[in-house]
Design a protein around this motif. Structure first.
Motif, mmCIF file in Angstrom:
data_model
loop_
_atom_site.group_PDB
_atom_site.id
_atom_site.type_symbol
_atom_site.label_atom_id
_atom_site.label_comp_id
_atom_site.label_asym_id
_atom_site.label_seq_id
_atom_site.Cartn_x
_atom_site.Cartn_y
_atom_site.Cartn_z
ATOM 1 N N TYR A 356 0.807 -1.409 0.083
ATOM 2 C CA TYR A 356 0.099 0.219 -0.096
ATOM 3 C C TYR A 356 1.091 0.994 -0.330
ATOM 4 N N ASP A 357 1.965 1.282 1.019
ATOM 5 C CA ASP A 357 2.825 2.423 0.677
ATOM 6 C C ASP A 357 3.446 3.292 -0.542
ATOM 7 N N VAL A 358 4.149 1.494 -1.144
ATOM 8 C CA VAL A 358 4.607 1.448 -3.129
ATOM 9 C C VAL A 358 3.687 2.448 -3.490
ATOM 10 N N SER A 359 2.134 1.665 -3.412
ATOM 11 C CA SER A 359 1.406 1.632 -4.355
ATOM 12 C C SER A 359 1.184 3.367 -3.920
ATOM 13 N N GLY A 360 0.881 3.647 -3.319
ATOM 14 C CA GLY A 360 0.129 5.331 -2.539
ATOM 15 C C GLY A 360 1.703 6.456 -3.774
ATOM 16 N N SER A 361 3.024 6.238 -3.613
ATOM 17 C CA SER A 361 3.515 6.768 -3.532
ATOM 18 C C SER A 361 3.564 6.896 -4.986
ATOM 19 N N LEU A 362 3.877 5.168 -5.436
ATOM 20 C CA LEU A 362 3.843 5.382 -7.373
ATOM 21 C C LEU A 362 2.668 5.866 -7.363
ATOM 22 N N LEU A 363 1.738 6.152 -7.354
ATOM 23 C CA LEU A 363 0.112 6.456 -7.471
ATOM 24 C C LEU A 363 1.085 7.990 -7.763
ATOM 25 N N ALA A 364 1.635 8.584 -7.079
ATOM 26 C CA ALA A 364 2.351 9.988 -6.849
ATOM 27 C C ALA A 364 3.062 10.820 -7.694
ATOM 28 N N LEU A 365 4.049 9.128 -8.215
ATOM 29 C CA LEU A 365 4.736 10.173 -8.806
ATOM 30 C C LEU A 365 3.931 9.568 -10.364
ATOM 31 N N VAL A 366 3.622 9.132 -11.124
ATOM 32 C CA VAL A 366 3.293 8.491 -12.176
ATOM 33 C C VAL A 366 2.134 9.523 -12.133
ATOM 34 N N LEU A 367 1.381 9.921 -11.734
ATOM 35 C CA LEU A 367 0.817 11.182 -12.086
ATOM 36 C C LEU A 367 1.082 12.512 -12.057
ATOM 37 N N GLY A 368 2.709 12.899 -10.748
ATOM 38 C CA GLY A 368 2.796 14.201 -11.343
ATOM 39 C C GLY A 368 3.567 14.355 -12.588
ATOM 40 N N ARG A 369 4.534 12.798 -13.171
ATOM 41 C CA ARG A 369 5.297 12.917 -14.136
ATOM 42 C C ARG A 369 4.059 12.984 -15.650
ATOM 43 N N SER A 370 3.342 12.596 -15.339
ATOM 44 C CA SER A 370 1.726 13.195 -16.245
ATOM 45 C C SER A 370 1.427 14.171 -16.584
ATOM 46 N N LEU A 371 1.463 15.445 -15.044
ATOM 47 C CA LEU A 371 0.670 16.436 -15.385
ATOM 48 C C LEU A 371 2.602 17.261 -16.056
ATOM 49 N N ALA A 372 3.272 16.953 -15.552
ATOM 50 C CA ALA A 372 4.360 17.586 -15.845
ATOM 51 C C ALA A 372 4.166 18.305 -17.338
ATOM 52 N N GLY A 373 4.072 17.624 -18.521
ATOM 53 C CA GLY A 373 4.340 18.909 -19.633
ATOM 54 C C GLY A 373 2.911 19.641 -19.519
ATOM 55 N N PRO A 374 1.843 18.749 -19.742
ATOM 56 C CA PRO A 374 0.503 19.709 -19.404
ATOM 57 C C PRO A 374 0.696 21.632 -18.343
ATOM 58 N N MET A 375 1.131 21.552 -17.131
ATOM 59 C CA MET A 375 1.210 21.936 -16.370
ATOM 60 C C MET A 375 2.561 22.926 -16.151
ATOM 61 N N ALA A 376 3.509 22.790 -17.452
ATOM 62 C CA ALA A 376 4.573 23.619 -17.940
ATOM 63 C C ALA A 376 3.990 24.114 -19.103
ATOM 64 N N SER A 377 3.352 23.474 -19.464
ATOM 65 C CA SER A 377 2.568 24.495 -20.631
ATOM 66 C C SER A 377 1.481 25.898 -19.994
ATOM 67 N N LEU A 378 0.837 25.016 -19.341
ATOM 68 C CA LEU A 378 0.337 26.241 -18.686
ATOM 69 C C LEU A 378 0.340 27.268 -18.151
ATOM 70 N N PHE A 379 0.957 27.470 -17.167
ATOM 71 C CA PHE A 379 1.794 28.245 -16.043
ATOM 72 C C PHE A 379 3.282 28.540 -16.625
ATOM 73 N N GLY A 380 4.228 27.997 -16.976
ATOM 74 C CA GLY A 380 5.743 28.091 -17.839
ATOM 75 C C GLY A 380 6.045 27.338 -16.802
ATOM 76 N N ALA A 381 7.871 26.162 -17.374
ATOM 77 C CA ALA A 381 8.024 25.833 -16.810
ATOM 78 C C ALA A 381 8.795 26.130 -15.508
ATOM 79 N N ARG A 382 9.621 27.582 -15.212
ATOM 80 C CA ARG A 382 10.291 28.256 -14.436
ATOM 81 C C ARG A 382 8.719 28.954 -12.684
ATOM 82 N N PRO A 383 7.759 29.294 -13.399
ATOM 83 C CA PRO A 383 6.930 29.363 -11.701
ATOM 84 C C PRO A 383 6.553 27.698 -11.757
ATOM 85 N N LEU A 384 6.372 26.660 -12.547
ATOM 86 C CA LEU A 384 5.567 25.506 -12.005
ATOM 87 C C LEU A 384 7.429 25.105 -11.073
ATOM 88 N N MET A 385 8.426 25.210 -11.443
ATOM 89 C CA MET A 385 9.299 25.246 -10.523
ATOM 90 C C MET A 385 9.515 25.550 -9.142
#
Length: 412
Positions: A356-385
């Protein structure tokens, strides 16, 4: 002792308390082989799929199939490890991955495999990894009495593999071809299986006849997970941290560094991150805080340096320094967290709870990597960082604010 004397419910701890026992050396070799193979996969698979003419979408499908299978079967892997012993499941998983990645090697050696073939093979590899991973936590207390020291060494090995794996895969593809890379990659799992099989562990009395059903064990694992406030509290906070800090920072940070300084600087930065991980693991082996999660929170704060350094355009030397500290922090937290889970959770429940620990952590990382591109396009890479940095510090404060987390006493 022969291997057929193992029970279906678990395996005992070694009698010797030395860290560098024969069992631990074998386990370290097994894990190092697996971690090196896992670190090689993204680069080897990406180059192979692109070379086969399947494009960047094909790379996404192949990597997504591996990650999706890992997430889908992780909880089942935890139950199976508790029912059939973690070592058995880990050996089976290694043998499956040996066959699957060996199949990839043959497919690329004799021609150009189709994208569906690659996706199916990587899905099977991800499913096997899900059977392997839950046992990682419960095996450490069985092969080393000094659990924290063992976790520190394993973290150092992971950091080294994280640096060497991608570089090794890239060089081997250029020198020997894709088929050879997957052949070597498959061999790492063969080595892991042999080392795990060679372990000499004390059996415990079997309770096979009285074991509850598979689904009841799965539910029981959830209840034990939810009953520990410090455990689900960390995972709940990490859902935000893993998604919007670590998950977003890794791909967007890499893109910023390449854009500003070039690919060579990214390689140097990643090497510094790995070196920081080695140092963090080494320090965590020696520091024995009475409140491990309180001390480990330092690692969350230090990792916030990872997104902020490329965001503000610091010179390369400062970028390297920041990523070294970030790697140190991530490894330091990882050792203390792993040790806490392994020593606070009863052995008979550890594989399921850890799943359960690994599943929760993995879910968060996968979701973050999936959202990284769209969020960088929406907010800009530097503001997102910059946002990732702020959220990293906020999550650290939340971690310290939860009493059950900060006041949890060491069990070692």
């Amino acid at each position: 002792m022969s291997h057929d004397t193992e029970t279906l419910t678990g395996e005992g701890k070694p009698a010797a308390g030395r860290l560098w026992s024969g069992n631990f050396k074998l386990y370290l070799t097994a894990r190092s082989g697996s971690m090196l193979g896992d670190a090689m996969l993204p680069v080897a698979l990406s180059i192979a799929v692109l070379a086969a003419g399947h494009g960047i979408d094909g790379v996404g499908y192949a990597l997504g199939a591996w990650m999706g299978a890992l997430a889908l079967f992780m909880l089942f892997g935890g139950v199976l490890a508790d029912r059939f012993t973690p070592r058995r499941m880990m050996i089976i998983a290694d043998l499956v991955r040996l066959v699957v990645q060996g199949g990839m090697a043959v497919a690329f050696a004799v021609g150009t495999p189709s994208l569906p073939t690659i996706v199916v093979l990587q899905f099977l590899s991800g499913a096997a990894t899900a059977l392997f991973q839950p046992g990682v936590a419960s095996m450490v207390p069985q092969v080393a009495e000094d659990v924290q020291g063992a976790n520190g060494i394993l973290r150092i090995s992971e950091a080294i593999s994280g640096v060497l794996g991608p570089a090794l895969a890239g060089v081997l593809v250029a020198v020997a071809g894709t088929g050879t890379v997957f052949g070597i990659y498959a061999a790492t799992y063969g080595i892991s299986a042999l080392c795990l099989f060679a372990l000499r562990l004390t059996p415990v009395k079997s309770t096979e006849d009285s074991e509850p059903s598979f689904w009841r064990q799965l539910v029981e694992g959830w209840r034990e997970f939810a009953a520990r406030g410090w455990l689900w509290g960390v995972i709940a906070i990490h859902l935000v941290y893993g998604c919007f800090v670590a998950g977003v920072s890794l791909p967007v940070g890499a893109d910023l560094v390449v854009s500003d300084y070039g690919s060579t600087a990214l390689g140097i930065g990643m090497a510094a991150f790995g070196a920081g991980g080695v140092a963090g693991g080494a320090v965590a082996m020696r520091v024995r805080p009475g409140r491990p999660l309180l001390s480990g929170a330092i690692g969350w704060a230090l990792f916030a340096l990872y997104p902020i350094t490329p965001a503000v355009g610091l010179p390369v030397a400062l970028l390297v320094a920041g990523w070294t500290l970030a790697g140190f922090g991530l490894a330091y937290w990882g050792v203390l967290w792993s040790t806490t889970v392994q020593t606070q959770i009863p052995t008979e429940l550890l594989n399921r709870v850890y799943a359960y620990d690994v599943s929760g952590s993995l879910l968060a990382l996968v979701l973050g990597r999936s959202l990284a591109g769209p969020m960088a396009s929406l907010f800009g890479a530097r503001p997102l960082m910059i946002l990732a940095t702020v959220l990293g510090l906020v999550c650290t404060v939340l971690l310290l604010a939860v009493r059950s987390i900060r006041d949890l006493r060491s069990a070692q």
